[in-house]
Design a protein around this motif. Sequence first.
Motif, PDB file in Angstrom:
ATOM      1  N   GLY A 137      -9.246   8.401  12.710  1.00  0.00           N
ATOM      2  CA  GLY A 137      -9.830   9.456  11.910  1.00  0.00           C
ATOM      3  C   GLY A 137      -9.824  10.835  12.547  1.00  0.00           C
ATOM      4  N   ASP A 164       0.754   3.764   2.003  1.00  0.00           N
ATOM      5  CA  ASP A 164       0.975   4.349   3.321  1.00  0.00           C
ATOM      6  C   ASP A 164       1.415   3.283   4.312  1.00  0.00           C
ATOM      7  OD1 ASP A 164      -1.410   3.004   3.433  1.00  0.00           O
ATOM      8  OD2 ASP A 164      -2.635   4.740   3.947  1.00  0.00           O
ATOM      9  N   ARG A 223     -19.808  10.016  13.528  1.00  0.00           N
ATOM     10  CA  ARG A 223     -19.738   8.862  12.615  1.00  0.00           C
ATOM     11  C   ARG A 223     -20.566   7.683  13.112  1.00  0.00           C
ATOM     12  NH1 ARG A 223     -13.672   8.615  10.003  1.00  0.00           N
ATOM     13  NH2 ARG A 223     -13.491  10.853   9.568  1.00  0.00           N
ATOM     14  N   THR A 282       0.859  -1.187   0.000  1.00  0.00           N
ATOM     15  CA  THR A 282       0.000   0.000   0.000  1.00  0.00           C
ATOM     16  C   THR A 282       0.891   1.230   0.000  1.00  0.00           C
ATOM     17  OG1 THR A 282      -0.103   0.047   2.429  1.00  0.00           O
ATOM     18  CG2 THR A 282      -1.842  -1.165   1.274  1.00  0.00           C
ATOM     19  N   THR A 291      -4.345   5.835  11.565  1.00  0.00           N
ATOM     20  CA  THR A 291      -4.673   7.222  11.868  1.00  0.00           C
ATOM     21  C   THR A 291      -5.885   7.685  11.087  1.00  0.00           C
ATOM     22  OG1 THR A 291      -2.383   7.748  12.418  1.00  0.00           O
ATOM     23  CG2 THR A 291      -3.796   9.578  11.781  1.00  0.00           C
ATOM     24  N   TRP A 292      -5.918   7.392   9.786  1.00  0.00           N
ATOM     25  CA  TRP A 292      -6.987   7.915   8.942  1.00  0.00           C
ATOM     26  C   TRP A 292      -8.244   7.055   8.959  1.00  0.00           C
ATOM     27  CZ3 TRP A 292      -7.004  12.675   7.235  1.00  0.00           C
ATOM     28  CH2 TRP A 292      -5.795  13.356   7.101  1.00  0.00           C
ATOM     29  N   GLN A 293      -8.074   5.729   9.037  1.00  0.00           N
ATOM     30  CA  GLN A 293      -9.232   4.848   8.885  1.00  0.00           C
ATOM     31  C   GLN A 293      -9.787   4.366  10.224  1.00  0.00           C
ATOM     32  OE1 GLN A 293      -8.131   1.698   6.131  1.00  0.00           O
ATOM     33  NE2 GLN A 293      -7.120   3.145   4.759  1.00  0.00           N
ATOM     34  N   ALA A 294      -8.928   3.868  11.089  1.00  0.00           N
ATOM     35  CA  ALA A 294      -9.420   3.307  12.354  1.00  0.00           C
ATOM     36  C   ALA A 294      -9.767   4.385  13.367  1.00  0.00           C
ATOM     37  CB  ALA A 294      -8.374   2.351  12.936  1.00  0.00           C
ATOM     38  N   GLU A 310      -0.246   5.229   9.434  1.00  0.00           N
ATOM     39  CA  GLU A 310      -1.060   6.188   8.692  1.00  0.00           C
ATOM     40  C   GLU A 310      -2.451   5.634   8.418  1.00  0.00           C
ATOM     41  OE1 GLU A 310       1.273   8.270   5.426  1.00  0.00           O
ATOM     42  OE2 GLU A 310       2.718   6.788   6.167  1.00  0.00           O
ATOM     43  N   ARG A 311      -2.543   4.346   8.076  1.00  0.00           N
ATOM     44  CA  ARG A 311      -3.868   3.746   7.837  1.00  0.00           C
ATOM     45  C   ARG A 311      -4.689   3.743   9.113  1.00  0.00           C
ATOM     46  NH1 ARG A 311      -0.793   0.270   4.873  1.00  0.00           N
ATOM     47  NH2 ARG A 311      -0.945  -1.430   6.376  1.00  0.00           N
ATOM     48  N   ARG A 369     -13.173   6.238  16.710  1.00  0.00           N
ATOM     49  CA  ARG A 369     -13.928   6.642  15.527  1.00  0.00           C
ATOM     50  C   ARG A 369     -15.419   6.777  15.834  1.00  0.00           C
ATOM     51  NH1 ARG A 369     -14.090   2.265  11.111  1.00  0.00           N
ATOM     52  NH2 ARG A 369     -15.696   1.514  12.535  1.00  0.00           N
TER      53      ARG A 369
END
Length: 489
Positions: free
Chosen positions: A258, A246, A455, A244, A253-256, A250-251, A437
């Motif tokens: 956010g 990232d 969310r 990937t 941080t942004w996905q799990a 980083e994943r 999240r």
Amino acid sequence: MRRLGAAWAGLEAALAAPAAGWVLLTLLAWLYTFAYAQHPLNPGSAPATLRLGWWGWADQSAYWESAAELAQGRLTAEHTHYSLGYPLLGALGWRFMPTHAFFVPNLLLVLAAAAAWWRLARQWLDRRRTLLTALAFLGLHRDLLALTQVVPWNTIATQAALIAGLWAMVGTTGARTVRWLTVLAALSYLVRPGDAASFAPMLVWAVLRLPAWRQRIVAGLGGVAAIAAVVAAVMLVNYVVFGTRDTPYERMTWQAIGFGAYPVLHKVYGLFVDGRAFFGETDTALLFRYPWLWLAFPGAVWWVQRQGGAAVAALATLALNWALYANYNDFLPSALDRFSLIHYLTWAFPVLFALAVVALGQAWRERGGRLAWGAAAGLAVLATGVSLEPRELPVTAAPGRVAALPATRPLWVHFPGEDLGKVKLLQLDGRSLAEARDYQIPYVPSDLRLMLSARASGRELAARPEAGLTATPVVGDFVWRWRWSPERW
């Protein structure tokens, strides 16, 4: 009195000597080494693989594992979690001091940050006052510095880059400024991509203030190309290692976890004014824990009056960096100390402390500074009285279940007398919830309560049968009120 005046003048002359800077850096290096050796979490001579001291912490152990692999010429997804910039620094010292691989890199980064801070503060203060400001900051923040500068954190690297960037913005001119900021932003991207984004205001202003459009276009395109090349190289390495573009961090941080799932005004209030609302934290609010922060405002106004757009761009970088973290879903009053997340912000503390000294010594002498002093005092009064308080809402509820949640978010739900550990057995419209999240919980001793984020959309909140919840939940939101609370000070 005459002797005292002569000694004061002599100190300025001594600090102006060519060797004075190296002497001060040597003393700081000795002080850092002493603090490192005496730190209660120092793992000593035990191998880092035993996870003693700070190597028992998740972030630090991940840094070390990556550094150890890189030092041995390997790079695998199994032992890589963060961006490689900081572990690469640790790899340089791993062969000589495996357990203390980050000691020398961190020492050099702290010295670099201190040198950049000195140059920046010298824009505002003479050498004597700069030295006294540094000594006061060190003396008043020993515990904070031990946590954020001695314990290995990758923010030690971005701290040096950001403070150096602030100095470059106001201490250099022309294309040289653009080159400095481009290099610092690119190096920051290798360590923490989010911190690299904070350089944007300074880079934009450094380009716009060039005298001719040709220079602006060439410098702007050159800076973008250089940073883009570093970004592309990092993404290529990530793709080879992880498949990937990232890193796992980083994943996560942004996905799990956010950003932006909780109202920013609520976040700022909890972090800076009062952490008791929902979280029950009584000693974390930054403006009252570090009251000198109030003085940084008139100091910043004085700085803008002195250096105009460059100062505005530097302050915008600081504000952008703090705003990014304030919007991070996991950056909460409960995490500042408990999970040491204060290290995200403290790179700016020595800069703001110097501005507070400027406010005391210089800003009040001018009309703009006096107005800023008045504004800071007004904000302090406002912060002493404004309050964010829970308000109960009418809902249809039964033991272990809310049938129809209000649409408003954030929304708190309280199961009186139930074990907080059962929060993971709650479901929203039949689906499991993800902490940070979808919801947050307090970390002070508490019964079962959670705060649902924007969310976490859904109508029915219910516990799985094995939870055995018997309490009928109470539901509510938060409202702003005025309640004079001098105990915050």
